[in-house]
Scaffold this motif. Structure first.
Motif, PDB file in Angstrom:
ATOM      1  N   SER A  71      28.791  69.213 -10.624  1.00 30.52           N
ATOM      2  CA  SER A  71      29.056  70.792 -10.738  1.00 30.52           C
ATOM      3  C   SER A  71      29.786  71.325  -9.323  1.00 30.52           C
ATOM      4  CB  SER A  71      27.672  71.517 -10.630  1.00 30.52           C
ATOM      5  OG  SER A  71      26.969  71.388  -9.616  1.00 30.52           O
ATOM      6  N   HIS A  72      30.173  72.540  -9.316  1.00 25.58           N
ATOM      7  CA  HIS A  72      30.712  72.848  -8.076  1.00 25.58           C
ATOM      8  C   HIS A  72      29.828  72.698  -6.719  1.00 25.58           C
ATOM      9  CE1 HIS A  72      33.220  75.543 -10.543  1.00 25.58           C
ATOM     10  NE2 HIS A  72      33.973  76.161  -9.564  1.00 25.58           N
ATOM     11  N   TYR A  73      28.289  72.664  -6.913  1.00 24.53           N
ATOM     12  CA  TYR A  73      27.561  72.382  -5.848  1.00 24.53           C
ATOM     13  C   TYR A  73      27.853  70.973  -5.585  1.00 24.53           C
ATOM     14  CZ  TYR A  73      26.047  77.050  -7.168  1.00 24.53           C
ATOM     15  OH  TYR A  73      25.895  78.496  -7.484  1.00 24.53           O
ATOM     16  N   THR A  74      27.748  69.947  -6.700  1.00 20.18           N
ATOM     17  CA  THR A  74      27.888  68.625  -6.296  1.00 20.18           C
ATOM     18  C   THR A  74      29.319  68.401  -5.380  1.00 20.18           C
ATOM     19  OG1 THR A  74      27.017  68.232  -8.214  1.00 20.18           O
ATOM     20  CG2 THR A  74      27.535  66.491  -7.080  1.00 20.18           C
ATOM     21  N   PHE A  75      30.291  68.839  -6.211  1.00 30.71           N
ATOM     22  CA  PHE A  75      31.675  68.649  -5.160  1.00 30.71           C
ATOM     23  C   PHE A  75      31.552  69.247  -3.731  1.00 30.71           C
ATOM     24  CE2 PHE A  75      33.540  68.225  -9.576  1.00 30.71           C
ATOM     25  CZ  PHE A  75      33.928  67.075  -9.393  1.00 30.71           C
ATOM     26  N   SER A  76      30.783  70.563  -3.609  1.00 29.06           N
ATOM     27  CA  SER A  76      30.996  70.943  -2.290  1.00 29.06           C
ATOM     28  C   SER A  76      29.930  70.151  -1.300  1.00 29.06           C
ATOM     29  CB  SER A  76      30.204  72.369  -2.306  1.00 29.06           C
ATOM     30  OG  SER A  76      30.068  73.028  -1.264  1.00 29.06           O
ATOM     31  N   SER A  77      28.915  69.543  -1.729  1.00 33.93           N
ATOM     32  CA  SER A  77      28.207  68.534  -0.817  1.00 33.93           C
ATOM     33  C   SER A  77      28.836  67.380  -0.632  1.00 33.93           C
ATOM     34  CB  SER A  77      26.860  68.279  -1.574  1.00 33.93           C
ATOM     35  OG  SER A  77      25.942  69.436  -1.849  1.00 33.93           O
ATOM     36  N   VAL A  78      29.651  66.729  -1.622  1.00 37.02           N
ATOM     37  CA  VAL A  78      30.380  65.790  -1.480  1.00 37.02           C
ATOM     38  C   VAL A  78      31.447  65.716  -0.575  1.00 37.02           C
ATOM     39  CG1 VAL A  78      31.715  63.845  -2.568  1.00 37.02           C
ATOM     40  CG2 VAL A  78      29.619  64.610  -3.547  1.00 37.02           C
ATOM     41  N   LEU A  79      32.156  67.035  -0.670  1.00 34.45           N
ATOM     42  CA  LEU A  79      33.109  67.550   0.543  1.00 34.45           C
ATOM     43  C   LEU A  79      32.738  67.338   1.822  1.00 34.45           C
ATOM     44  CD1 LEU A  79      35.323  69.793  -1.676  1.00 34.45           C
ATOM     45  CD2 LEU A  79      35.952  67.778  -0.919  1.00 34.45           C
ATOM     46  N   LYS A  80      31.628  67.930   1.829  1.00 34.25           N
ATOM     47  CA  LYS A  80      30.924  68.111   3.305  1.00 34.25           C
ATOM     48  C   LYS A  80      30.617  66.369   3.817  1.00 34.25           C
ATOM     49  CE  LYS A  80      28.165  72.186   2.862  1.00 34.25           C
ATOM     50  NZ  LYS A  80      26.856  72.877   2.800  1.00 34.25           N
ATOM     51  N   ALA A  81      30.325  65.569   3.017  1.00 32.29           N
ATOM     52  CA  ALA A  81      29.951  64.223   3.332  1.00 32.29           C
ATOM     53  C   ALA A  81      31.440  63.649   3.761  1.00 32.29           C
ATOM     54  CB  ALA A  81      29.467  63.492   2.360  1.00 32.29           C
ATOM     55  N   CYS A  82      32.402  63.845   2.893  1.00 31.93           N
ATOM     56  CA  CYS A  82      33.601  63.383   3.489  1.00 31.93           C
ATOM     57  C   CYS A  82      34.183  64.084   4.693  1.00 31.93           C
ATOM     58  CB  CYS A  82      34.641  63.820   2.164  1.00 31.93           C
ATOM     59  SG  CYS A  82      34.502  63.048   0.716  1.00 31.93           S
ATOM     60  N   ALA A  83      34.116  65.427   5.076  1.00 32.34           N
ATOM     61  CA  ALA A  83      34.504  66.067   6.296  1.00 32.34           C
ATOM     62  C   ALA A  83      33.657  65.323   7.428  1.00 32.34           C
ATOM     63  CB  ALA A  83      34.087  67.555   6.398  1.00 32.34           C
ATOM     64  N   ALA A  84      32.407  65.158   7.425  1.00 30.48           N
ATOM     65  CA  ALA A  84      31.435  64.604   8.466  1.00 30.48           C
ATOM     66  C   ALA A  84      31.940  63.176   8.762  1.00 30.48           C
ATOM     67  CB  ALA A  84      30.142  64.669   8.097  1.00 30.48           C
ATOM     68  N   SER A  85      32.309  62.459   7.834  1.00 29.88           N
ATOM     69  CA  SER A  85      32.724  61.036   8.008  1.00 29.88           C
ATOM     70  C   SER A  85      34.120  60.657   8.091  1.00 29.88           C
ATOM     71  CB  SER A  85      31.979  60.124   6.976  1.00 29.88           C
ATOM     72  OG  SER A  85      32.377  60.578   5.512  1.00 29.88           O
ATOM     73  N   SER A  86      35.030  61.982   7.983  1.00 28.55           N
ATOM     74  CA  SER A  86      36.607  61.723   8.059  1.00 28.55           C
ATOM     75  C   SER A  86      37.042  60.869   7.083  1.00 28.55           C
ATOM     76  CB  SER A  86      36.750  61.412   9.511  1.00 28.55           C
ATOM     77  OG  SER A  86      36.568  62.130  10.490  1.00 28.55           O
ATOM     78  N   SER A  87      36.335  60.935   5.769  1.00 32.15           N
ATOM     79  CA  SER A  87      36.817  59.973   4.704  1.00 32.15           C
ATOM     80  C   SER A  87      38.136  60.972   4.029  1.00 32.15           C
ATOM     81  CB  SER A  87      35.727  59.781   3.778  1.00 32.15           C
ATOM     82  OG  SER A  87      34.543  59.123   4.612  1.00 32.15           O
ATOM     83  N   LEU A  88      39.278  60.693   4.506  1.00 29.33           N
ATOM     84  CA  LEU A  88      40.399  61.592   3.855  1.00 29.33           C
ATOM     85  C   LEU A  88      40.878  60.936   2.474  1.00 29.33           C
ATOM     86  CD1 LEU A  88      42.709  63.762   4.099  1.00 29.33           C
ATOM     87  CD2 LEU A  88      43.871  62.118   5.203  1.00 29.33           C
ATOM     88  N   LEU A  89      40.741  59.692   2.132  1.00 30.21           N
ATOM     89  CA  LEU A  89      40.953  59.092   0.997  1.00 30.21           C
ATOM     90  C   LEU A  89      39.974  59.455   0.055  1.00 30.21           C
ATOM     91  CD1 LEU A  89      42.730  57.314  -0.586  1.00 30.21           C
ATOM     92  CD2 LEU A  89      41.225  55.545  -0.056  1.00 30.21           C
ATOM     93  N   MET A  90      38.743  59.566   0.331  1.00 35.68           N
ATOM     94  CA  MET A  90      37.769  59.807  -0.780  1.00 35.68           C
ATOM     95  C   MET A  90      37.803  61.333  -1.076  1.00 35.68           C
ATOM     96  SD  MET A  90      35.133  58.633  -2.497  1.00 35.68           S
ATOM     97  CE  MET A  90      33.732  59.334  -3.373  1.00 35.68           C
ATOM     98  N   GLY A  91      37.929  62.151   0.038  1.00 34.97           N
ATOM     99  CA  GLY A  91      38.196  63.692  -0.058  1.00 34.97           C
ATOM    100  C   GLY A  91      39.362  63.915  -0.991  1.00 34.97           C
ATOM    101  N   ARG A  92      40.441  63.388  -0.896  1.00 41.99           N
ATOM    102  CA  ARG A  92      41.709  63.549  -1.678  1.00 41.99           C
ATOM    103  C   ARG A  92      41.237  63.120  -3.118  1.00 41.99           C
ATOM    104  NH1 ARG A  92      46.364  60.870   2.108  1.00 41.99           N
ATOM    105  NH2 ARG A  92      46.628  62.617   3.496  1.00 41.99           N
ATOM    106  N   GLN A  93      40.569  61.988  -3.523  1.00 41.03           N
ATOM    107  CA  GLN A  93      40.226  61.536  -4.626  1.00 41.03           C
ATOM    108  C   GLN A  93      39.411  62.771  -5.341  1.00 41.03           C
ATOM    109  OE1 GLN A  93      38.373  57.860  -4.010  1.00 41.03           O
ATOM    110  NE2 GLN A  93      40.341  56.759  -4.192  1.00 41.03           N
ATOM    111  N   VAL A  94      38.524  63.328  -4.535  1.00 45.20           N
ATOM    112  CA  VAL A  94      37.428  64.357  -4.863  1.00 45.20           C
ATOM    113  C   VAL A  94      38.309  65.676  -5.310  1.00 45.20           C
ATOM    114  CG1 VAL A  94      35.728  66.013  -4.520  1.00 45.20           C
ATOM    115  CG2 VAL A  94      35.466  63.500  -3.638  1.00 45.20           C
ATOM    116  N   HIS A  95      39.322  66.014  -4.747  1.00 52.42           N
ATOM    117  CA  HIS A  95      40.137  67.185  -4.764  1.00 52.42           C
ATOM    118  C   HIS A  95      40.866  66.829  -6.101  1.00 52.42           C
ATOM    119  CE1 HIS A  95      43.349  70.202  -2.998  1.00 52.42           C
ATOM    120  NE2 HIS A  95      42.588  70.740  -4.141  1.00 52.42           N
ATOM    121  N   SER A  96      41.230  65.777  -6.423  1.00 49.01           N
ATOM    122  CA  SER A  96      42.037  65.382  -7.631  1.00 49.01           C
ATOM    123  C   SER A  96      40.930  65.620  -8.826  1.00 49.01           C
ATOM    124  CB  SER A  96      42.734  64.059  -7.413  1.00 49.01           C
ATOM    125  OG  SER A  96      43.286  63.478  -8.643  1.00 49.01           O
ATOM    126  N   MET A  97      39.856  64.873  -8.610  1.00 53.04           N
ATOM    127  CA  MET A  97      39.016  65.169  -9.681  1.00 53.04           C
ATOM    128  C   MET A  97      38.785  66.542 -10.002  1.00 53.04           C
ATOM    129  SD  MET A  97      35.072  63.426 -10.025  1.00 53.04           S
ATOM    130  CE  MET A  97      35.769  61.766  -9.016  1.00 53.04           C
TER     131      MET A  97
END
Length: 392
Positions: free
Chosen positions: A148-174
């Motif tokens: 859901s929106h809330y799931t993606f928001s939490s995952v993006l926080k994890a990406c930001a905190a761990s500087s996981s740009l590749l994963m963040g881009r994949q989430v954005h694409s999803m």
């Protein structure tokens, strides 16, 4: 209600618990729990879930577990509230156990999107970012649970905190592929993720594409520019924010002052610091820390010292640390010792104080003092902090 001879039902009990829950309401929650037991309502999933929330707000682990055991027919809500309670209280392993025990397929209590989101968000709160991302991947592979929106928001926080740009881009694409509309919260999470992961261009692109913005989204963009040393861009964005009718808050000015400090814009920083009062914002320790950092980085150490002495409160570790770091940069021994003593009073035997003082004494050729400081470090077992970096 009770004086009128009417007994509360499940809805009433739940509403009262949610209204009174909090750290200072232990007696009230216990009294309501007792009343629910007397009325035979405590065994229902609805009342039980409300009691679980109440005991979580009290940070009462035993009460939380006792209520859950009392619920006769546990539904998905009661399981989710239990898991959320464990994660909020920091009992990650218990949360994992409850999540694993939660039925995969059951009319009453099968896992749903909220269950997964609670676990992911719990890991993020406990700074277990890699585990949060692994759990999200497991969730995506389960076709029955679409994020859901809330799931993606939490995952993006994890990406930001761990500087996981590749994963963040994949989430954005999803998000884009699923045709999910990006609301203000989700778009702000994307801005934050891109900015903290090093792609300020992508962050700016998301920000510009937002049809509706709020103060938090402006703050994320200004903070992103600050993090990348783009002080002028941060100030320009702030001007646009004010022109568009958005009122800045304390976070806005922390980001602005930080941007000025990283870009060496002393006059602009001082101007923004004085501007805070115009918006009805009182400078807090974070704002003073940014100003001390700004002045000290620019070599205006005396001015930074005067600012610290004129503060309406005692300086904290961050303020002394900003001054100490600048003293090391500009080889100012006298003021560096003052800052080091300030740090030592707050955090006894902190290695940063020894490290900077050793460097300053060494640059001045005072090797006797360096050897004495090294001896003190060994005596107090203060270890030099290791540098680190993150590569995805």
């Amino acid at each position: 209600m009770r004086r009128s001879g009417l007994n509360p039902d499940e809805l009433t009990i739940a509403a009262i618990i949610d209204a009174v829950s909090g750290p200072g309401s232990k007696v009230l929650v216990l009294q309501i729990h007792t009343l629910a037991i007397r009325l035979g309502l405590s065994l229902s999933a609805y009342t039980g879930s409300a009691l679980l929330r109440g005991y979580t707000s009290l940070r009462d682990l035993r009460g939380l577990e006792r209520v859950f055991k009392e619920i006769l027919l546990k539904d998905v809500v009661s399981w989710n509230v239990l898991i959320m309670g464990y994660m909020k209280l920091g009992f990650v392993e218990d949360g994992e156990r409850a999540f694993a025990e939660m039925p995969e397929r059951n009319i009453m209590s099968q896992r749903n999107v909220f269950s997964w989101t609670v676990m992911i968000n719990g890991y993020v709160q406990c700074r277990e970012f890699k585990v949060a991302l692994l759990l999200f991947r497991e969730m995506v592979e389960s076709w029955s649970n679409r994020p859901s929106h809330y799931t993606f928001s939490s995952v993006l926080k994890a990406c930001a905190a761990s500087s996981s740009l590749l994963m963040g881009r994949q989430v954005h694409s999803m998000i884009s592929k699923r045709g999910m509309a990006c609301d203000v919260v989700l778009s702000t999470s994307l801005i934050d993720m891109y900015a903290k992961s090093g792609d300020i261009t992508a962050a700016s692109g998301v920000f510009k594409s937002m049809p509706v913005k709020n103060t938090a989204s402006w703050n994320s963009m200004i903070g992103g520019f600050a993090r990348h040393g783009l002080g002028v861009e941060a100030l320009e964005e702030f001007e646009r924010m004010v022109q568009c009718g958005y009122k800045p808050d304390q976070v806005t000015f922390i980001n602005l002052l930080s941007a000025c400090a990283h870009a060496g814009l002393v006059e602009e920083g001082e101007k923004q610091f004085m501007l805070m009062g115009r918006f009805g914002i009182t400078a807090e320790k974070e704002h003073y820390a940014c100003m001390v950092d700004l002045l000290a980085r620019a070599g205006q150490l005396d001015k930074a010292e005067r600012l610290i002495k004129g503060m309406p409160f005692e300086p904290d570790f961050v303020i002394w640390g900003a001054l100490l770091g600048a003293c090391g940069l500009h080889s100012c021994l006298e003021l560096g010792e003052v800052a080091a003593k300030g740090i030592s009073r707050l955090r006894r035997e902190h290695p940063a104080a020894y490290d900077v003082l050793c460097r300053v004494h060494g640059e001045k050729g005072d090797w006797t003092s360096v050897m004495e400081l090294r001896r003190l470090m060994r005596k107090t077992k203060a270890k030099k902090q290791d540098a680190s970096s993150w590569i995805e």
